[in-house]
Design an enzyme around this catalytic site. Structure first.
Site, short mmCIF file in Angstrom:
data_model
loop_
_atom_site.label_atom_id
_atom_site.label_comp_id
_atom_site.label_asym_id
_atom_site.label_seq_id
_atom_site.Cartn_x
_atom_site.Cartn_y
_atom_site.Cartn_z
N ASP A 28 -7.98 -9.10 3.57
CA ASP A 28 -8.59 -7.91 2.98
C ASP A 28 -8.75 -8.04 1.47
OD1 ASP A 28 -8.62 -6.87 5.48
OD2 ASP A 28 -6.97 -5.47 5.20
N CYS A 73 -10.56 -32.74 -9.19
CA CYS A 73 -9.13 -32.41 -9.36
C CYS A 73 -8.32 -33.21 -8.37
CB CYS A 73 -8.88 -30.92 -9.11
SG CYS A 73 -9.87 -29.78 -10.06
N CYS A 124 -6.69 -36.90 -8.81
CA CYS A 124 -5.38 -37.12 -9.40
C CYS A 124 -4.30 -36.29 -8.70
CB CYS A 124 -5.39 -36.75 -10.89
SG CYS A 124 -6.50 -37.75 -11.87
N CYS A 161 -7.77 -31.33 -18.56
CA CYS A 161 -8.06 -32.24 -17.45
C CYS A 161 -9.55 -32.53 -17.39
CB CYS A 161 -7.64 -31.62 -16.12
SG CYS A 161 -5.97 -32.08 -15.63
N CYS A 176 -1.07 -1.60 -28.29
CA CYS A 176 -0.84 -1.76 -26.84
C CYS A 176 0.25 -0.79 -26.40
CB CYS A 176 -0.36 -3.17 -26.51
SG CYS A 176 -1.40 -4.49 -27.14
N CYS A 221 -0.15 3.11 -25.21
CA CYS A 221 -0.47 3.42 -23.82
C CYS A 221 0.58 2.85 -22.87
CB CYS A 221 -1.83 2.83 -23.43
SG CYS A 221 -3.23 3.74 -24.11
N HIS A 222 0.85 1.57 -23.01
CA HIS A 222 1.57 0.86 -21.95
C HIS A 222 3.09 0.89 -22.07
CE1 HIS A 222 -2.17 -0.38 -20.22
NE2 HIS A 222 -2.59 -0.78 -21.41
N CYS A 232 -9.44 -3.71 -23.24
CA CYS A 232 -8.56 -2.72 -23.87
C CYS A 232 -8.96 -2.51 -25.32
CB CYS A 232 -7.11 -3.22 -23.83
SG CYS A 232 -6.19 -2.76 -22.35
#
Lengths: 276, 109, 146
Positions: free
Chosen positions: A69, A94, A97, A129, A192, A195-196, A237
């Site tokens: 889902d 990828c 290696c 890489c 930040c 709010c958080h 933000c």
């Protein structure tokens, strides 16, 4: 004075009890994931940390509790194809290696980390890489190929607790991230933390403010129906508070990513999570 | 062919004859509704998957007509009954004429 | 607190009164009031009577984001179920036609809602009759998330 205190207590209690994070437990296909933990000692103003999952509506939560889902898994499937796709002048993929992507279990919870005096994120490692070993063009920080690949590699560590190093070499980067977290910016003059940290659990218009944890990134957002990098979210933000965003992949956001990761120490990696 | 279209389906590998099984399908597709405008104010033309079918051994299970109100990355869940072992075939039809399909075998005992 | 509730109820009552008055006005023979959804349903049923109770429509009361609203329908004995969202620019959402190997006449999907509105499910039954169910979904306008 007494009356005033009573009223303010009442108001505060109402505000938090009416809209605090819920108490649901997250399990993905039956496997339990920790969405709550005691705050790490370095956090002075918060006792308990909660995954952003806990602040979402039950329908959104349900999208993450079954891998089929979860729409973020479409991009994980795309990354499995990318993993085996040869790109660049060296004729490598990828998989040339790294035989199994499963070998990267344990990487996500430790990033970002310091290597040779530089703070590196998963995006940096992937692009190194690509440019150094594959002879390929680097991927853009928040474009589809990159977020798909960071989701695939991050998924290998799902359920493991976030555990970044913040001392030694990492200390100056962590301090810089912390300073950014608490610095007010933009026309709305907000940090930040406003709010958080000060207001998580309350509503900002019709949205439920989370603690701004990044343990589920890259995250599939219903808003734009794609995987979003943590730096992309930081940018969003900053725009919301009418500030000029820092550059994705820049020193500021990398330091902020380290600091935010450290605020989530002990929460399970949920990559790829589903959020609003 | 729209870019990056990838179907996913979830079908049990085994079932008993006449058993009801749950099927889930998802395909990555933007489902551009035709209601949005680009940065210059021009309407972005509609480009959606307009039909989805699920068949089992050439017999139909469900045939869905999709309109632009179906979300990005269309998801369906439904139930089928399987009389014998065989193969499910899932087909998605794009506005641009592309057809995407995928198959899943199921063993019925 | 009690006072507040009473006030809300009073406001709701007033709104409900307003709503039924409007419904009455459109019922009283002003086709211009009929919605696109009603038109589409009338066209499908040919004006036949529509029953209720043999179809279930499941939708969230409040959708966190109108981009992805999970809904399911279930109408035992249906040959087809059509979904409408009466507040969308194009009300038709999807039609499920059930084939011979469909085990139940049910399906789930995720839909887009342009705002708070009613979802209507119309099922065409094997005997040619029709069944209808509807649900109101409130779509929130987000702060930072939406």
């Amino acid at each position: 004075m007494n009356l005033k205190l009573w009223i303010s207590c009442g108001v505060a209690a109402l505000a938090t009890s009416a809209a605090a994070q819920d108490s649901n437990a997250l399990a993905v296909d039956g496997e339990a994931l920790l969405t709550e933990a005691a705050a790490p000692l370095h956090m002075e103003n918060v006792d308990t940390i909660y995954s952003g999952w806990r602040f979402r509506a039950s329908e959104t939560q349900a999208l993450q509790s079954d891998d089929f889902d979860n729409p973020g898994m479409i991009f994980v499937d795309q990354a499995i194809d990318l993993w085996a796709k040869v790109d660049g002048s060296e004729g490598k993929s990828c998989a040339s290696c790294h035989e199994n992507v499963e070998d990267f279990a344990g990487l996500r919870p430790t990033l970002p980390r310091v290597e040779d005096g530089e703070l590196v994120t998963m995006e940096n490692i992937i692009n190194e890489c690509r440019t150094e070993r594959m002879g390929a063009e680097p991927w853009k920080w928040s474009k589809g190929n990159m977020t798909a690949m960071t989701a695939l590699i991050g998924l290998q560590s799902r359920g493991m607790p976030v555990n970044v190093a913040i001392d030694g070499d990492a200390a100056p980067f962590w301090e810089k991230g912390k300073e950014l977290y608490y610095t007010r910016v933009g026309q709305l003059d907000m940090a930040c933390s406003n709010c958080h940290e000060d207001n998580y659990g309350t509503m900002i218009r019709a949205d439920h403010l989370s603690q701004g944890q990044i343990n589920g990134f890259p995250t599939y957002r219903l808003k734009n129906a794609k995987l979003n990098s943590s730096h992309g979210r930081f940018k969003g933000c900053m725009k919301n508070i009418r500030a000029t965003p820092f550059k994705e992949g820049g020193e500021e956001f990398k330091a902020l990513e380290l600091y935010l990761a450290s605020r989530g120490e002990g929460l399970a990696v949920e990559t790829p999570s589903v959020r609003n | 062919m729209a870019k990056g279209v990838k179907p996913r389906v979830k079908v049990p590998k085994k079932a008993s004859a006449g058993e009801t099984i749950t099927i889930k399908t998802l395909i990555s597709h933007k489902m551009e509704s035709g209601q949005r405008k680009d940065g210059d104010g021009n309407a972005i033309p509609r480009s959606i998957i307009n039909r989805f079918t699920a068949d089992f051994n050439d017999q139909n299970v469900i045939d869905v007509t999709l309109e632009p109100a179906i979300s990005t990355n269309p998801y369906f869940q439904f139930e089928a009954v399987v009389p014998e072992s065989g193969e499910f075939k899932f087909t998605w039809y794009d506005d641009d004429g592309s057809v995407y399909d995928t198959s899943k075998k199921i063993e019925v005992s | 607190m009690i006072l507040e509730n009473n006030m809300t109820l009073t406001r709701r009552k007033t709104l409900a009164l307003g709503g039924s008055a409007l419904a009455f006005a459109s019922f009283a023979g002003a086709p211009a009031f009929a919605s696109l959804t009603d038109d589409a349903i009338a066209e499908m049923t040919g004006g036949a009577e529509i029953g209720e109770g043999a179809i279930t429509l499941t939708a969230p009361e409040i959708a966190e984001n109108g981009n992805t609203v999970p809904i399911s329908v279930d109408a035992p004995g249906a040959v087809a179920i059509t979904l409408f969202a009466d507040g969308n620019p194009v009300p038709a959402v999807a039609t499920f036609n059930f084939g011979p190997l469909s085990a139940s006449r049910s399906a789930s999907t995720r839909i887009r809602l342009a705002g708070t509105q009613n979802i209507v499910a119309l099922a065409k039954m094997e005997d040619g009759s029709f069944q209808r169910a509807s649900a109101n979904v409130k779509v929130t306008i987000g702060g930072c998330g939406g």
